[in-house]
Design a protein around this motif. Structure first.
Motif, PDB file in Angstrom:
ATOM      1  N   ILE A   1      28.850 152.264  70.095  1.00 49.20           N
ATOM      2  CA  ILE A   1      28.711 151.134  69.181  1.00 49.20           C
ATOM      3  C   ILE A   1      27.998 149.964  69.839  1.00 49.20           C
ATOM      4  N   MET A   2      28.336 149.666  71.096  1.00 49.50           N
ATOM      5  CA  MET A   2      27.853 148.443  71.723  1.00 49.50           C
ATOM      6  C   MET A   2      26.620 148.611  72.595  1.00 49.50           C
ATOM      7  N   SER A   3      26.293 149.843  73.010  1.00 46.48           N
ATOM      8  CA  SER A   3      25.258 149.999  74.033  1.00 46.48           C
ATOM      9  C   SER A   3      23.878 149.582  73.565  1.00 46.48           C
ATOM     10  N   ASN A   4      23.509 149.873  72.322  1.00 49.71           N
ATOM     11  CA  ASN A   4      22.159 149.578  71.850  1.00 49.71           C
ATOM     12  C   ASN A   4      22.111 148.464  70.811  1.00 49.71           C
ATOM     13  N   VAL A   5      23.188 147.732  70.640  1.00 46.03           N
ATOM     14  CA  VAL A   5      23.211 146.674  69.640  1.00 46.03           C
ATOM     15  C   VAL A   5      22.349 145.499  70.115  1.00 46.03           C
ATOM     16  N   GLU A   6      21.698 144.821  69.167  1.00 38.68           N
ATOM     17  CA  GLU A   6      20.897 143.648  69.522  1.00 38.68           C
ATOM     18  C   GLU A   6      21.804 142.555  70.079  1.00 38.68           C
TER      19      GLU A   6
END
Length: 482
Positions: free
Chosen positions: A402-407
């Protein structure tokens, strides 16, 4: 005029030397940042289970009624769950560092006030303020972890630590709560937050980087509908667990909560600066991870809730011994923390989360074989190991996905959505499983212990079905994620 080779070499050597001397300082500061954020998360998670263990003593000292006592837990969970989305997005807009520090300070002050509570009303008010502080700090903890460690390998490692700390914190909380309640008093389970909270606030002020604020306005219609919708839904789930699904208050509350959340989604689809950007759900892996971050706690809550009763009411263990009985689960969860950063890059999210769902389902199925004459070994011990492994492999990758590629400018919103779904899933799961348990226990007949265990085993069977559904969702993950 040209620079001589010797002068050029000397300048290069000096630059390398300066860089080398700064590297240990950067690593030390990164370690302090990580320890600060993880300590805050552990403090918030521990607060849930340590209070559970202390409830009987609180009821005696502050003269709570049996129904009023439940609000020692519920007042916190309703406020905390209802404000998570708002706390995460407010951090994106007004500064995550400021929201994190203010939330941690408020949580710490409320813990001190709760520990000093002379009356039941005072304690409940302190728990509400704790919920507000937790909702400010928790989503921004996740967002700060994401933005403070931009290197993909480092980010994966710290997110695995975060999820492992969150999961294992439930088991650790039972041990800590048992120790403090048995050796000191119920007030110490709140006072213990004070020194850790003060350290977190001081270290955060000194070491957390100032996060960039987004030039945007807060989505007030979305904030109102999301906060009231999630809080109303959480209250409805709590009412369902206490009074059943046919109760008029339960049905009306759930209907209002669902309507408010439907209105929230309509608002978010039309506003230019949404509280929850719906594009977060357009990535297939992230959407599947959000689904399972809802399902896995729904199934996993049954283990902590029902096994605590089984260990004390059937096996006759003390609160302290009950806490230590969960050690196999905690150890396996921490072991998974170490493995996830190696497993995810090598195999991708699909096989890792599938394996976790299978182990979790197997552990819950094993618990359906418990009887009133079962001991701790071998069935319960084996189930504890399987569930520790399963929850660790199921939950840790989801936080990373969920968090690795979030802007970066949406990290707070993504973290708020993650923790809201996690909290809502746990509340709904507990409501469903308690209702199943009550119905099955009434139908089981026989002795009180026989009815108790009979109801539990049926609830474990339903939880196993939910874990199997998480396995189906895991099948939809792409085999690789960048």
């Amino acid at each position: 005029m040209s620079t001589s080779p010797s002068l050029h070499d000397a300048a290069s050597s000096t630059a390398v030397a300066v860089a080398d001397t700064r590297a240990p300082a950067r690593r030390l500061r990164s370690g302090i940042v990580l320890a600060t954020l993880l300590t805050c998360q552990l403090m918030i998670v521990l607060d849930i289970t340590v209070m559970n263990v202390a409830l009987p003593r609180i009821q005696t000292d502050l003269h709570f009624s049996p129904t009023g006592l439940s609000w020692v837990m519920n007042s916190y969970s309703v406020v905390f769950g209802g404000l998570l989305l708002l706390g995460g997005r407010a951090g994106d807009l007004f500064g995550r560092r400021a929201l994190f520090i203010a939330g941690a300070a408020l949580f710490t002050a409320a813990s001190l006030a709760g520990g000093l509570a002379p009356t039941a009303g005072w304690l409940l008010a302190a728990r509400v303020v704790q919920g507000i502080g937790g909702a400010m700090a928790a989503p921004n903890t996740l967002a700060l972890l994401t933005t403070s460690f931009p290197d993909p390998k480092a980010r994966m490692r710290v997110l695995a630590w975060f999820s492992g700390m969150s999961s294992a914190g439930f088991a650790i909380g039972l041990i800590v709560g048992g120790l403090l309640t048995e050796w000191l008093s119920w007030r110490s389970v709140l006072f213990i937050n004070v020194p850790f909270g003060l350290v977190v606030v001081v270290l955060a002020v000194l070491n957390l980087p100032a996060a960039q604020r987004e030039p945007a306005h807060l989505d007030l219609p979305g904030a109102v509908t999301a906060t009231t919708g999630v809080a109303t839904l959480a209250y409805g789930f709590i009412s369902a667990a206490s009074h059943g699904w046919g109760d008029p208050v339960t049905d009306i509350t759930l209907a209002i909560g669902a309507g408010l959340l439907a209105a929230f989604l309509v608002i978010e689809s039309r506003t230019a600066q949404p509280l929850l950007p719906l594009r977060l759900f357009t990535d297939r892996n992230r959407a599947a991870a959000y689904t399972n971050i809802f399902l896995v706690p729904m199934a996993g809550m049954s283990m902590f809730f029902f096994l605590t009763q089984f260990l004390q009411d059937v096996l006759g263990l003390s609160a302290l011994a009950t806490g230590f009985a969960f050690l196999p689960t905690a150890v396996l969860m921490f072991t998974m923390i170490r493995l996830i950063p190696r497993l995810l890059p090598r195999f991708g999210p699909q096989p890792v989360t599938m394996t976790g769902a299978v182990a979790m389902t197997a552990g819950l199925i094993l618990l359906t074989t418990l009887t009133a004459h079962s001991g701790y070994f071998p069935v319960l011990f084996a189930a504890m190991l399987l569930l520790g492994c399963g929850i660790g492999l199921s939950v840790s990758p989801l936080n990373v996905i969920i968090m690795s590629n979030v802007e970066p400018h949406e990290a707070g919103a993504a973290g708020g959505a993650l923790q809201t779904l996690q909290q809502t899933g746990a509340s709904l799961g507990l409501a469903i499983l308690v209702t199943v348990f009550g119905t099955a226990a009434r139908d089981a007949g026989g002795t009180a212990q026989h009815a108790l265990v009979g109801g539990m085993t049926v609830a474990f069977a339903v939880a196993a079905g939910i874990a199997a559904l998480a396995f189906v969702v895991a099948l939809t993950f792409r085999t690789r994620q960048r």
